[in-house]
Motif scaffolding. Structure first.
Motif, PDB file in Angstrom:
ATOM      1  N   GLN A 128      -3.766   9.741   9.877  1.00 23.12           N
ATOM      2  CA  GLN A 128      -3.814   8.411   9.270  1.00 23.12           C
ATOM      3  C   GLN A 128      -2.756   8.265   8.175  1.00 23.12           C
ATOM      4  O   GLN A 128      -2.096   7.212   8.065  1.00 23.12           O
ATOM      5  CB  GLN A 128      -5.213   8.150   8.698  1.00 23.12           C
ATOM      6  CG  GLN A 128      -6.301   8.025   9.753  1.00 23.12           C
ATOM      7  CD  GLN A 128      -6.109   6.785  10.616  1.00 23.12           C
ATOM      8  OE1 GLN A 128      -5.531   5.785  10.197  1.00 23.12           O
ATOM      9  NE2 GLN A 128      -6.589   6.864  11.857  1.00 23.12           N
ATOM     10  N   GLU A 152       0.824  -1.211   0.000  1.00 20.36           N
ATOM     11  CA  GLU A 152       0.000   0.000   0.000  1.00 20.36           C
ATOM     12  C   GLU A 152       0.857   1.260   0.000  1.00 20.36           C
ATOM     13  O   GLU A 152       0.591   2.214  -0.746  1.00 20.36           O
ATOM     14  CB  GLU A 152      -0.925   0.002   1.214  1.00 20.36           C
ATOM     15  CG  GLU A 152      -1.877   1.193   1.236  1.00 20.36           C
ATOM     16  CD  GLU A 152      -2.833   1.141   2.411  1.00 20.36           C
ATOM     17  OE1 GLU A 152      -3.654   2.078   2.533  1.00 20.36           O
ATOM     18  OE2 GLU A 152      -2.763   0.178   3.201  1.00 20.36           O
ATOM     19  N   ARG A 166       0.431   5.616   8.027  1.00 22.64           N
ATOM     20  CA  ARG A 166       0.640   4.697   6.901  1.00 22.64           C
ATOM     21  C   ARG A 166       2.005   4.866   6.265  1.00 22.64           C
ATOM     22  O   ARG A 166       2.462   4.011   5.514  1.00 22.64           O
ATOM     23  CB  ARG A 166      -0.444   4.928   5.836  1.00 22.64           C
ATOM     24  CG  ARG A 166      -1.818   4.432   6.223  1.00 22.64           C
ATOM     25  CD  ARG A 166      -2.717   4.408   5.011  1.00 22.64           C
ATOM     26  NE  ARG A 166      -2.777   5.729   4.362  1.00 22.64           N
ATOM     27  CZ  ARG A 166      -3.761   6.610   4.585  1.00 22.64           C
ATOM     28  NH1 ARG A 166      -4.736   6.325   5.441  1.00 22.64           N
ATOM     29  NH2 ARG A 166      -3.755   7.781   3.976  1.00 22.64           N
TER      30      ARG A 166
END
Length: 215
Positions: free
Chosen positions: A204, A153, A208
């Motif tokens: 967030q 990701e 990540r």
């Protein structure tokens, strides 16, 4: 006034006589020949349409009609080549000592056989065969590791930011900018620094690893 006019008429007469003599002494005066005829297949005697009739070295020619008939003006001594797809080329020579200015010919072309390499036709695999082969295919560890890294990701987000936008994305971004400008027309747009939702998205993204170095 009569003497100059007499000299002018005499000059015109001499010039005309000189042109007549030059035409009589011209070796190409009677060399033009009207070549006509028909091009047919040698086995079935069928007319060959759209066959090229080329005058070699002159850069000109013609093609046959639907029935294989043609007509073209050539010179004595010219070499004429007949060519068509699927047939062998043939050439003729217009005789130098041809009497008259017409020459007819019936040209037969032999079929040219072209041999192609052998082609093996196989049936399309069924859905069950495709699923069986797809599942049982062996993938090396290096390729599997590369695929795993490319599907990470964080890596995908870095690629999205680094790759240039295509036409669709650029147009959508421009339309969003215009819509936002029209929506807040006449008022001050909100400050996202005081927006809790924007801060939540920022936190967030930080977790990540979106802001990590690309290297």
């Amino acid at each position: 006034m009569k003497k100059p006019l007499r000299y002018i008429l005499l000059g015109i007469t001499l010039l005309a006589l000189q042109q007549v003599r030059s035409q009589e002494n011209n070796p190409y005066r009677d060399s033009v020949v009207q070549l006509y005829g028909v091009v047919m297949t040698a086995d079935s005697l069928q007319g060959i349409p759209s066959c090229s009739v080329i005058v070699e070295g002159k850069g000109r020619g013609t093609v046959t009609s639907y029935d294989g008939v043609f007509s073209i003006a050539v010179l004595k001594g010219d070499k004429i080549t007949f060519s068509s797809v699927g047939f062998k080329d043939r050439s003729i020579l217009i005789p130098h000592n041809l009497e008259g200015n017409q020459y007819s010919v019936i040209q037969l072309l032999v079929t040219d056989t072209a041999y192609l390499p052998a082609t093996i036709l196989k049936p399309r695999p069924s859905r069950e065969q495709f699923e069986r082969d797809f599942v049982n295919v062996k993938i090396s560890d290096d390729l599997y590791e590369t695929a795993r890294k490319n599907t990470d990701e964080a890596t995908r987000r870095i690629l999205i930011r680094s790759m240039p936008a295509d036409g669709r994305e650029a147009v959508n971004y421009q339309l969003r900018q215009q819509a936002t400008k029209a929506y807040y027309s006449g008022q001050v747009p909100p400050m996202n620094i005081l927006n809790p939702a924007a801060w939540a998205d920022f936190i967030q993204a930080w977790k990540r690893g979106d802001f990590k170095s690309k290297n």
